[in-house]
Design an enzyme around this catalytic site. Structure first.
Site, short mmCIF file in Angstrom:
data_model
loop_
_atom_site.label_atom_id
_atom_site.label_comp_id
_atom_site.label_asym_id
_atom_site.label_seq_id
_atom_site.Cartn_x
_atom_site.Cartn_y
_atom_site.Cartn_z
N LYS A 187 38.18 49.11 43.86
CA LYS A 187 38.32 50.32 42.93
C LYS A 187 37.84 49.65 41.53
CE LYS A 187 43.15 49.27 41.71
NZ LYS A 187 42.96 48.16 40.82
N ARG A 233 50.53 51.55 37.12
CA ARG A 233 50.62 50.29 38.04
C ARG A 233 52.03 50.58 38.35
NH1 ARG A 233 46.21 46.62 37.40
NH2 ARG A 233 46.20 45.12 39.16
N ARG A 245 35.83 36.65 46.38
CA ARG A 245 35.21 37.32 45.35
C ARG A 245 34.70 36.18 44.22
NH1 ARG A 245 38.21 42.37 42.76
NH2 ARG A 245 40.11 40.91 42.61
N ARG A 251 38.10 34.05 39.78
CA ARG A 251 39.41 34.40 39.00
C ARG A 251 40.38 33.59 39.03
NH1 ARG A 251 39.16 40.90 38.84
NH2 ARG A 251 41.53 40.61 39.04
N ARG A 301 50.47 39.08 44.17
CA ARG A 301 49.89 40.38 43.88
C ARG A 301 50.20 41.33 44.85
NH1 ARG A 301 43.88 39.14 42.31
NH2 ARG A 301 43.84 41.50 41.61
P1 AMP Z 1 43.37 43.97 37.91
O1 AMP Z 1 41.90 43.44 37.26
O2 AMP Z 1 43.48 45.28 37.55
O3 AMP Z 1 43.72 43.40 39.12
O4 AMP Z 1 44.47 43.39 36.70
C1 AMP Z 1 44.51 41.93 36.75
C2 AMP Z 1 45.93 41.51 36.09
O5 AMP Z 1 46.08 42.36 34.85
C3 AMP Z 1 46.95 42.09 36.93
O6 AMP Z 1 47.40 41.37 38.03
C4 AMP Z 1 48.14 42.19 35.90
O7 AMP Z 1 48.75 40.71 35.56
C5 AMP Z 1 47.45 42.65 34.72
N1 AMP Z 1 47.39 43.83 34.52
C6 AMP Z 1 46.38 44.95 34.53
N2 AMP Z 1 46.74 46.08 34.59
C7 AMP Z 1 47.97 46.31 34.37
C8 AMP Z 1 49.10 47.39 34.32
N3 AMP Z 1 48.56 48.58 34.28
N4 AMP Z 1 50.46 46.98 33.94
C9 AMP Z 1 50.56 45.54 34.30
N5 AMP Z 1 49.97 44.50 34.43
C10 AMP Z 1 48.38 44.85 34.49
#
Ligand code: AMP
Length: 211
Positions: A10, A85, A123, A156, A167
């Site tokens: 996404k 989320r 990744r 990452r 996750r």
């Molecule tokens: P992502 O790149 O979207 O997978 O986000 C990486 C990390 O950022 C996640 O594993 C969470 O720790 C934090 N994060 C990003 N968006 C949110 C959200 N909407 N609510 C809570 N934590 C978030």
């Protein structure tokens, strides 16, 4: 908004869709990673949670997103990636958007779990230009250096196998219920995310434009 499990593609799709529709790509993950990299107050609050694969609190996320969506470049719409989320965040988003909430479309990228694991654990991202590639995908670059700018490619911290498991668990418990939330509101659109990237891309565009 694009919804989907970690590794559903996404982030990459959201960026391209936003580019094509000429609206901002609002990725909460990118915003938080930038805050961590800059060592800001926000970054200090979220660093440990992110590295452990846990979610940041709904209250903090509401502040971050409300501030971003209040910027003038968001007036014509945005592609939201990574927010909401949780169901609480979905309610918060409705409150932030007010009357504009009627224009929401929730596109869900449906991807099989084994596909996801390979995508995430393989990744690598470029620290300099943000390019993303995968060591299991021969079509994407993957030497130790970025083929665009030559900088080092890194994994990452939250893409390591054990963190991916954390996750996925968080996703199943807290994020999956959003599908029911948006389905009930008649806003959910489902896209088969297992297909090739360009096919998924066109499907997402079609779903947004027909909504
Ligand atoms: P992502 O790149 O979207 O997978 O986000 C990486 C990390 O950022 C996640 O594993 C969470 O720790 C934090 N994060 C990003 N968006 C949110 C959200 N909407 N609510 C809570 N934590 C978030």
């Amino acid at each position: 908004m694009l919804l989907g499990p970690p590794g559903s593609g996404k982030g990459t799709q959201a960026e391209l869709v936003a580019h094509r529709l000429l609206i901002p790509h609002v990725s909460t993950g990118d915003m938080l990673r930038l805050a961590v990299a800059r060592g800001s107050e926000l970054g200090a609050k979220v660093k440990a949670l992110m590295e452990a694969g846990h979610l940041v609190s709904d209250d903090l996320m509401r502040e971050v997103v409300a501030e971003r969506l209040a910027q003038p470049d968001c007036l014509k719409g945005v592609i939201l990636d990574g927010y909401p989320r949780t169901v609480v965040q979905a309610h918060d988003l409705d409150a932030i958007l007010g009357d504009h909430a009627q224009f929401l479309v929730a596109v869900y990228l449906d991807v099989a779990e084994e596909v996801i694991r390979r995508r995430i654990v393989g990744r690598r991202s470029c620290m300099q230009c943000g390019r993303i590639c995968n060591i299991y995908d021969s079509r994407s670059c993957c030497g130790p250096r970025c083929d665009v700018c030559g900088s080092e490619l890194v994994q990452r911290p939250d893409d390591h196998d054990e963190v991916v498991t954390a996750r996925m668990v968080e996703y199943a418990e807290k994020t999956e219920p959003l599908l029911g939330y948006y389905r009930k509101l008649g806003l959910l659109r489902i896209c088969n995310g297992d297909l090739d990237f360009p096919v998924v891309h066109e499907e997402i565009i079609g779903l947004i434009e027909s909504s």
